[in-house]
Design an enzyme around this catalytic site. Structure first.
Site, PDB file in Angstrom:
ATOM      1  CG  LEU A  15      -2.057  -0.980   1.236  1.00 23.36           C
ATOM      2  CD1 LEU A  15      -2.862  -0.867   2.524  1.00 23.36           C
ATOM      3  CD2 LEU A  15      -2.983  -0.767   0.036  1.00 23.36           C
ATOM      4  CB  CYS A 380      27.484  -2.891 -10.731  1.00 21.18           C
ATOM      5  SG  CYS A 380      28.405  -3.778  -9.470  1.00 21.18           S
ATOM      6  CG  HIS A 521      25.192  -0.204  -7.262  1.00 14.72           C
ATOM      7  ND1 HIS A 521      24.412  -0.703  -8.279  1.00 14.72           N
ATOM      8  CD2 HIS A 521      25.977  -1.227  -6.845  1.00 14.72           C
ATOM      9  CE1 HIS A 521      24.705  -1.981  -8.462  1.00 14.72           C
ATOM     10  NE2 HIS A 521      25.650  -2.326  -7.604  1.00 14.72           N
ATOM     11  CD  GLU A 523      22.247   2.181  -8.815  1.00 16.12           C
ATOM     12  OE1 GLU A 523      23.256   2.767  -9.270  1.00 16.12           O
ATOM     13  OE2 GLU A 523      22.184   0.937  -8.682  1.00 16.12           O
TER      14      GLU A 523
HETATM   15  N1  GLN Z   1      27.598  -9.832 -10.343  1.00 10.50           N
HETATM   16  C1  GLN Z   1      28.596  -8.813 -10.367  1.00 10.50           C
HETATM   17  C2  GLN Z   1      29.575  -8.917  -9.220  1.00 10.50           C
HETATM   18  O1  GLN Z   1      29.262  -9.515  -8.223  1.00 10.50           O
HETATM   19  C3  GLN Z   1      27.983  -7.438 -10.396  1.00 10.50           C
HETATM   20  C4  GLN Z   1      27.182  -7.113  -9.193  1.00 10.50           C
HETATM   21  C5  GLN Z   1      26.275  -5.933  -9.388  1.00 10.50           C
HETATM   22  O2  GLN Z   1      25.956  -5.585 -10.517  1.00 10.50           O
HETATM   23  N2  GLN Z   1      25.847  -5.329  -8.298  1.00 10.50           N
HETATM   24  O3  GLN Z   1      30.640  -8.370  -9.301  1.00 10.50           O
END
Ligand code: GLN
Length: 549
Positions: A15, A380, A521, A523
């Site tokens: 929700l 990544c 990352h 993001e």
């Molecule tokens: N599988 C890849 C690694 O472990 C990338 C991981 C990811 O994209 N967060 O390095």
């Protein structure tokens, strides 16, 4: 004095409890209060790190390296308060703490029980760092009535008793469905949900009711009467154009006033909603639009890449543009022509992921973007696949691949060239960390914030306008630095490295409109009121490209 707000859910899941908690956090901040937001999840996993994104959505990583629920991403995006390890707990973690203590002999002589040992552990967690904030918002995952949730509900009941009058309130989120055939809004599911809550000793102070539209006063009065809640504490949570309209919408419904009243706090305290008015303007009046292809594996569930979707939206805000993200399953390129799918997009993003399935398709998407000069953002695994592509097609290392797809890699078999290798030893704030592939899977990746040093005059150093950056990581595998020279001769540059120079953090192609891959990352750190620079610049490049398409 710290005040605690417990947010529970009823009737059905999904929700928007996390968003409601996050938006309330933002409203309290707008009144000058310091807040911290926490999630208490009843499932038995120690953390969501080992759960499939198909089932649980994205795993949100904190600066201090915790793998947490995606709701912590909402909390950060709405409040800007960086979440910590201590802001996310699960039954699994609680039980493992209790059982560790039991083995150590901390409870010697005692029989270990849910009450008081498990509930005490939950209560201790709720209080961590309480003195640092004015309000601690604690969301309980799941819905009232779930068997797993009982120790959490019992713990918050005891907690509010112990803290005494005026220090805790309970906010319950429910559904008020509209029955088309009779043309009526139905309050009964909410009444039942509150009854269920009461049966375990909790009485809500505020009811937040999800409905398509604003709930009329008549129904609010009825809910108030049957649920024993003040009519002004019945808040409608109606459908919005964008989640970022939620703080203003909740303010219009007087949620902040209801909370302050429940604590008997001054409701006249100054209120500054300028941030959210600015964000709302960005959402509702974009000047253009741009289409981005996200080529990944977990495309069927939007929540699997929640932070990426949000960061793209924020990048759009920075450019006054609406971002239309389309999710494409990378496996399709292994069967069908890549160009036919990708040629109508202004940019391509390949996000993170795990495992071999769909990897060749991601490599094809990177090749298409590199050759056709379409803006490309690899995150990544997306970066790793872009490097494999370059190694295969530019450096002619035919068998270039990742150890992730061929483990255990045997040096004698020589069937692959492991451009992407399994990292077994690295430095974390001066400490050496060692890992084996055969180690436990939970919590053993390179996790949390790490610095990267940017190469002067590279595109990323311009975008960040910095020499060193800090970004969040979550991966086991790395690009092998020994291929730096070969790839740099072919037009790639390794524009960001770990401070000791051993791990490639960023790659880019200078002779390309926008081709950047990052091992981390970005993001996870983007906010609607402060879009991440890489996403803002990526959307800017996409806009430029859209004028060419
Ligand atoms: N599988 C890849 C690694 O472990 C990338 C991981 C990811 O994209 N967060 O390095």
């Amino acid at each position: 004095m710290t005040r605690f707000i417990f947010i529970t859910g009823g009737v059905v899941s999904s929700l928007g409890k996390g968003l409601t908690t996050a938006a309330l956090g933002a409203l309290l901040q707008a009144r000058g209060y310091k807040v911290r937001l926490r999630k208490l999840d009843p499932y038995l996993n120690v953390d969501p790190g080992t759960m499939s994104p198909f089932e649980h959505g994205e795993v949100f990583v904190t600066d201090d390296g915790a793998e947490t629920d995606l709701d912590l991403g909402h909390y950060e995006r709405f409040t800007g308060v960086a979440a910590k390890k201590t802001d996310s707990i699960s039954s699994g973690k609680i039980y493992s703490n209790v059982l560790d203590k039991e083995r150590k002999g901390d409870y010697l002589g005692k029989t270990i029980q849910v009450i008081p040992h498990v509930t005490d552990e939950i209560k201790k967690f709720i209080e961590i760092g309480e003195k640092e904030v004015d309000f601690m918002l604690c969301e309980i995952g799941g819905t009232v009535g779930d068997i797993e949730g009982l120790p959490f509900f019992e713990a918050i009941r005891q907690f509010s008793q112990e803290k005494g009058v005026g220090s805790c309130i309970f906010m319950h989120l429910t559904l008020v469905p509209y029955i088309q055939t009779s043309g009526e809004l139905k309050t009964k599911p909410t009444q039942h949900s509150v009854k269920e809550l009461r049966s375990i000793g909790l009485s809500p102070d505020i009811l937040v009711c999800r409905a398509k539209d604003r709930i009329p006063n008549e129904e609010k009065k009825k809910l108030a009467l049957f649920c024993n809640v003040k009519p002004e504490a019945i808040i409608s949570a109606y459908d919005l154009n964008s989640i970022y309209d939620a703080p203003l919408a909740f303010h219009r419904e007087c949620l902040d006033i209801a909370v302050l009243n429940a604590f008997q706090l001054d409701t006249e305290k100054k209120l500054d909603l300028s941030i959210w008015k600015g964000v709302s303007k960005n959402i509702n009046f974009p000047e253009g639009e741009v289409r981005i292809a996200i080529v990944g594996k977990y495309t069927k569930l939007g929540d699997a890449y929640k932070s990426i979707a949000e960061a793209l939206t924020h990048g759009g805000f920075a450019n006054n543009t609406k971002v239309i993200a389309e999710w494409i399953d990378s496996e399709i390129f292994e069967k069908e022509n890549t160009a036919s799918y990708l040629q109508n997009f202004s940019a391509i993003l390949v996000p993170g992921g795990f495992g071999e399935r769909g990897a060749e398709g991601k490599i094809m998407a990177a090749k298409f973007a590199r050759e056709k000069k379409v803006p490309f953002f690899g995150i990544c695994l997306g970066m790793q696949m872009a490097v494999v592509e370059a190694a295969r097609n530019l450096a002619k290392i035919k068998n270039a691949s990742s150890e992730e797809f061929h483990y255990p890699y045997s040096k004698d078999k020589k069937e692959i060239v492991p451009i992407i290798f399994h990292l077994e030893k690295w430095l974390d704030q001066g400490k050496i960390i060692t890992r084996k592939f055969t180690d436990y899977k939970g919590g053993t990746m390179r996790l949390g914030s790490y610095d990267a040093v940017l190469i002067p005059r590279s595109k990323v150093s311009e975008i960040y306008n910095a020499k060193t950056i800090s970004e969040r990581h979550r991966h086991r595998f790395e690009v092998d630095i020994s291929y730096k020279e070969i790839l740099e001769k072919k037009g790639f540059i390794f524009s960001g490295l770990s401070p000791d120079g051993s791990l490639p953090e960023i790659i880019e192609i200078p002779d390309h409109p926008w081709f950047i891959g990052v091992q981390f990352h970005p993001e996870l750190k983007s906010k609607p009121f402060s879009p991440h620079p890489l996403f803002s610049d990526f959307i800017k490049a996409a806009l430029k490209q859209s004028r060419l398409v």
